[in-house]
Design a protein around this motif. Structure first.
Motif, PDB file in Angstrom:
ATOM      1  N   GLU A 122       0.838  -1.202   0.000  1.00 23.04           N
ATOM      2  CA  GLU A 122       0.000   0.000   0.000  1.00 23.04           C
ATOM      3  C   GLU A 122       0.876   1.256   0.000  1.00 23.04           C
ATOM      4  O   GLU A 122       0.571   2.238  -0.673  1.00 23.04           O
ATOM      5  N   ASP A 127      -0.772   4.641  -1.593  1.00 24.88           N
ATOM      6  CA  ASP A 127      -2.044   4.695  -0.872  1.00 24.88           C
ATOM      7  C   ASP A 127      -1.862   4.889   0.629  1.00 24.88           C
ATOM      8  O   ASP A 127      -2.832   5.175   1.329  1.00 24.88           O
ATOM      9  N   ALA A 277      -4.821  -2.150   7.070  1.00 27.13           N
ATOM     10  CA  ALA A 277      -4.417  -1.116   6.114  1.00 27.13           C
ATOM     11  C   ALA A 277      -5.378   0.071   6.143  1.00 27.13           C
ATOM     12  O   ALA A 277      -4.947   1.231   6.099  1.00 27.13           O
ATOM     13  N   LYS A 281      -4.420   3.874   7.312  1.00 20.49           N
ATOM     14  CA  LYS A 281      -4.666   4.961   6.358  1.00 20.49           C
ATOM     15  C   LYS A 281      -5.496   6.067   7.000  1.00 20.49           C
ATOM     16  O   LYS A 281      -5.187   7.250   6.870  1.00 20.49           O
TER      17      LYS A 281
END
Length: 298
Positions: A122, A127, A277, A281
Motif C-alpha cells: 500500500e 495509498d 491497512a 490509512k
C-alpha cells in the motif's frame, strides 16, 4: 528517485499549503462560527469539513476540517498560538497536522508477514502517504522483504523474560527516528503499560474476530469445531487492557461447512490485511478521534 519517493514528493508538492484541524469539545453554540472566523482572519480556505455531535443536549462535538493557506510553513507557530484562545474558550481538545510534515511510522512484526506485506505494498503504491521509517521484529523472517523496499530492518529478539530490556531498545529507536505512529502488524508480543504510555492513541493493533469467544491458542480450530459462519478482524488502538482499546475498523467474511481450518486461516489473513491497512490509512489522514473507549471516524 524511486517511484515511491516520486509519489511522496508529488503529494507534498500538491498539499504543501494544507492543514488538518481536529477538534473535540463540549457541544455549545458558536463553535463552528468561531473556527470559521479564525480561518477567514488568517486567510485560510476550508477545503473539507465534517462534524458530529454525540447528543444534541449535553453531548460532545467533533470536527475535522482541512484548510489551505498560502505560505503555511511560515504560519505554523502563529496559527497554533492564535487558535489556543478559541480552544480555551470552548474547552477543546485539538490538534493541527500540517501536510508538508509527513508522519513517520514504525511497523512491528513477528513471523507472520501478511499484514506487513500489505502495508508495504500500500505504501509502495502511494495509498499510505507516510514515511515508513523502520520495521522492528523479534524474528529475522521479514528482513529480506523489508530491505527490498529500502526500509531499515531491526531484529530485536523478545520474550517475556527480557521484555523491559527489549522495550528500552525499541523506545530508543522510536525516539531516534522521531516516530509518530506505531503499527503492530501481527507482532506477537504483549506491550507493557510503560511502553503504551509513551505513545497514547498512537499504537494500532490487529487481531482476529474470534475474541472474546475463542481466547487463547488455536482459535481457528475451535471456531471451526463450533461451526462459525462469519470470521473477521478488528483493528484498534492499544491500551493497557489487552485487545480492548478503541476500535478503528472491523470487517467480516462469510465461511461455511465446506471450509477447513486452513481455509479459515487463509480468509482470516485476507481480512486482517485489509482491515489493518484501512485503519492505518485513516489514522495517517487524521480521520480518527478517540472518545472514551470509542472512536469517531470521519
Amino acid at each position: 528517485m524511486s517511484s515511491t519517493n516520486q509519489q511522496i514528493q508529488q503529494y507534498l508538492t500538491k498539499n504543501e499549503d494544507k492543514t488538518r484541524l481536529l477538534v473535540s469539545c463540549p457541544d455549545q453554540p458558536g463553535i463552528v462560527s468561531s473556527i470559521s472566523k479564525f480561518l477567514y482572519e488568517h486567510e485560510a480556505n476550508i477545503v473539507e469539513s465534517s462534524q458530529y455531535t454525540t447528543d444534541h443536549v449535553e453531548g460532545t462535538f467533533f470536527l475535522r476540517i482541512v484548510f489551505a493557506s498560502n505560505n503555511i510553513k511560515d504560519k505554523e507557530t502563529m496559527l497554533k498560538r492564535d487558535f489556543q484562545s478559541i480552544a480555551d474558550q470552548f474547552d477543546m481538545n485539538w490538534r493541527m497536522s500540517f501536510l508538508h510534515n509527513l508522519k513517520k511510522t514504525a511497523i512491528f512484526a513477528s513471523k507472520e508477514l501478511h499484514c506487513l506485506r500489505e502495508l508495504l505494498y500500500e505504501w509502495e503504491s502511494g495509498d499510505l502517504m507516510t514515511d515508513i521509517s523502520l520495521v522492528i521484529s523479534n524474528h529475522e523472517t521479514g528482513r529480506e522483504l523489508v530491505e527490498s523496499f529500502g526500509i531499515p530492518f531491526h531484529y530485536i529478539p523478545a520474550n517475556k523474560d527480557i521484555r523491559n530490556e527489549v522495550e528500552a531498545k525499541q523506545l530508543e529507536l522510536l525516539e531516534e527516528y522521531k516516530i509518530d505512529l506505531i503499527v503492530l502488524a501481527r507482532y506477537m508480543q504483549i506491550l507493557t503499560p510503560k511502553f503504551v504510555a509513551t505513545h497514547p492513541s498512537s499504537i494500532i493493533n490487529i487481531h482476529h474476530s474470534f475474541l472474546p469467544a475463542f481466547i487463547g491458542a488455536s482459535p481457528h480450530k475451535r471456531a471451526y469445531q463450533r461451526g462459525v459462519k462469519l470470521i473477521g478482524a478488528t483493528s484498534h488502538y492499544v491500551t493497557d487492557d489487552l485487545d480492548e482499546g478503541p476500535i478503528i475498523e472491523q470487517d467480516v467474511i462469510r465461511v461455511d461447512h465446506r471450509n477447513s481450518v486452513n481455509d479459515l486461516k487463509k480468509k482470516g489473513r485476507l481480512i486482517e490485511r485489509s482491515v489493518l491497512a484501512r485503519a492505518v490509512k485513516w489514522e495517517i489522514e487524521d480521520r480518527v478521534l478517540v472518545h472514551e473507549n470509542k472512536t469517531i471516524v470521519f
